[in-house]
Design an enzyme around this catalytic site. Sequence first.
Site, short mmCIF file in Angstrom:
data_model
loop_
_atom_site.label_atom_id
_atom_site.label_comp_id
_atom_site.label_asym_id
_atom_site.label_seq_id
_atom_site.Cartn_x
_atom_site.Cartn_y
_atom_site.Cartn_z
N ASP A 47 0.84 -1.20 0.00
CA ASP A 47 0.00 0.00 0.00
C ASP A 47 0.88 1.25 0.00
OD1 ASP A 47 -2.30 -1.54 0.11
OD2 ASP A 47 -2.37 -1.51 2.31
N TYR A 104 7.63 -8.21 8.63
CA TYR A 104 7.24 -6.80 8.68
C TYR A 104 7.61 -6.16 10.01
CZ TYR A 104 4.10 -7.88 4.73
OH TYR A 104 3.57 -8.27 3.52
N ASP A 107 -6.07 1.46 8.79
CA ASP A 107 -4.80 2.16 8.97
C ASP A 107 -5.08 3.66 9.13
OD1 ASP A 107 -5.06 3.37 6.42
OD2 ASP A 107 -3.92 1.79 5.44
#
Length: 304
Positions: A44, A72, A86
């Site tokens: 993203d 991550y 988010d």
Amino acid sequence: MNDLQEPCGVLLIDKPQGLTSHDVVGRVRKLYGTRRVGHTGTLDPLATGVLVLLIGRAAKAAEYLAAHDKCYEAVLRLGITTDTEDVTGEILTTAPHIPSKSEVERVADTYRGTYLQTPPMYSALKVNGQKLLDLARRGIEVEREAREVMIHNLTVAPTKKEEEFALAVHCSSGTYIRTLCADIGRDLGCGGTMAALRRTRAGAFSIENCYTLEELEQLTETERLDRLLPIDKLFADLPAVRLSAFFERLCRGGCEIYQAKIGTALKIGERVRLCSETGAFFALGEVREYETGPAIKAIKTFVL
């Protein structure tokens, strides 16, 4: 530009924040002078880190790549929920109480191992041919089927902000970290959303081996070509089968190579790296069953 002139290989990019994966592909197309650029594992715009690009003939490998684990580094922000899971989304709820580190660790611990994760509406997954993201932008929410994902490892660390915690995640391909953040926040009772994300590893490819777009732009054409990894790096986990010049010629011509003739005993359905007698990779192969016995057949040739 023909196949022999076109650049070919695997390029590891450290994607910057604010660009889509498609934006990065566009920049790289200009740098390498080819339209044939693909990517594996979309990031993203908010996310940074490892983005694996396939240049030239390497783009043909995308459909044959196995799903690999990812690593991550993320920031979980507690006390709010958003429609995108988010911090780029609209705030839906807020909560004044922020749990302690021990509470966050306790809940995070329940997610280690396999768990059923419902993909977010703001994702590129398709339902009845339509991307969930496009439906979400039109205010349409549809039922999504939960999928089993694997969280191999998950650690929690406090940050300078009381409401934020740093997460280190090693997970299976297809895991949405922002959904993991939202799920942890939900279980804590205060809500949560993802404030930052950085992919540090994708399969065998690590962030330490990636280049920024700015670094590539400062290089000469020759130097940029030198940054491309050979295609077979994508299939490093597959067994290599060396063929003599005779069998290589037959294989390149579309013939199956019987295992009995080359002394291999691989399982039906297994994929292999087909190499010349000197060890140079040229094709991806697969073991298949024929009337006269199991044989290896090239399913995609990458080196002419």
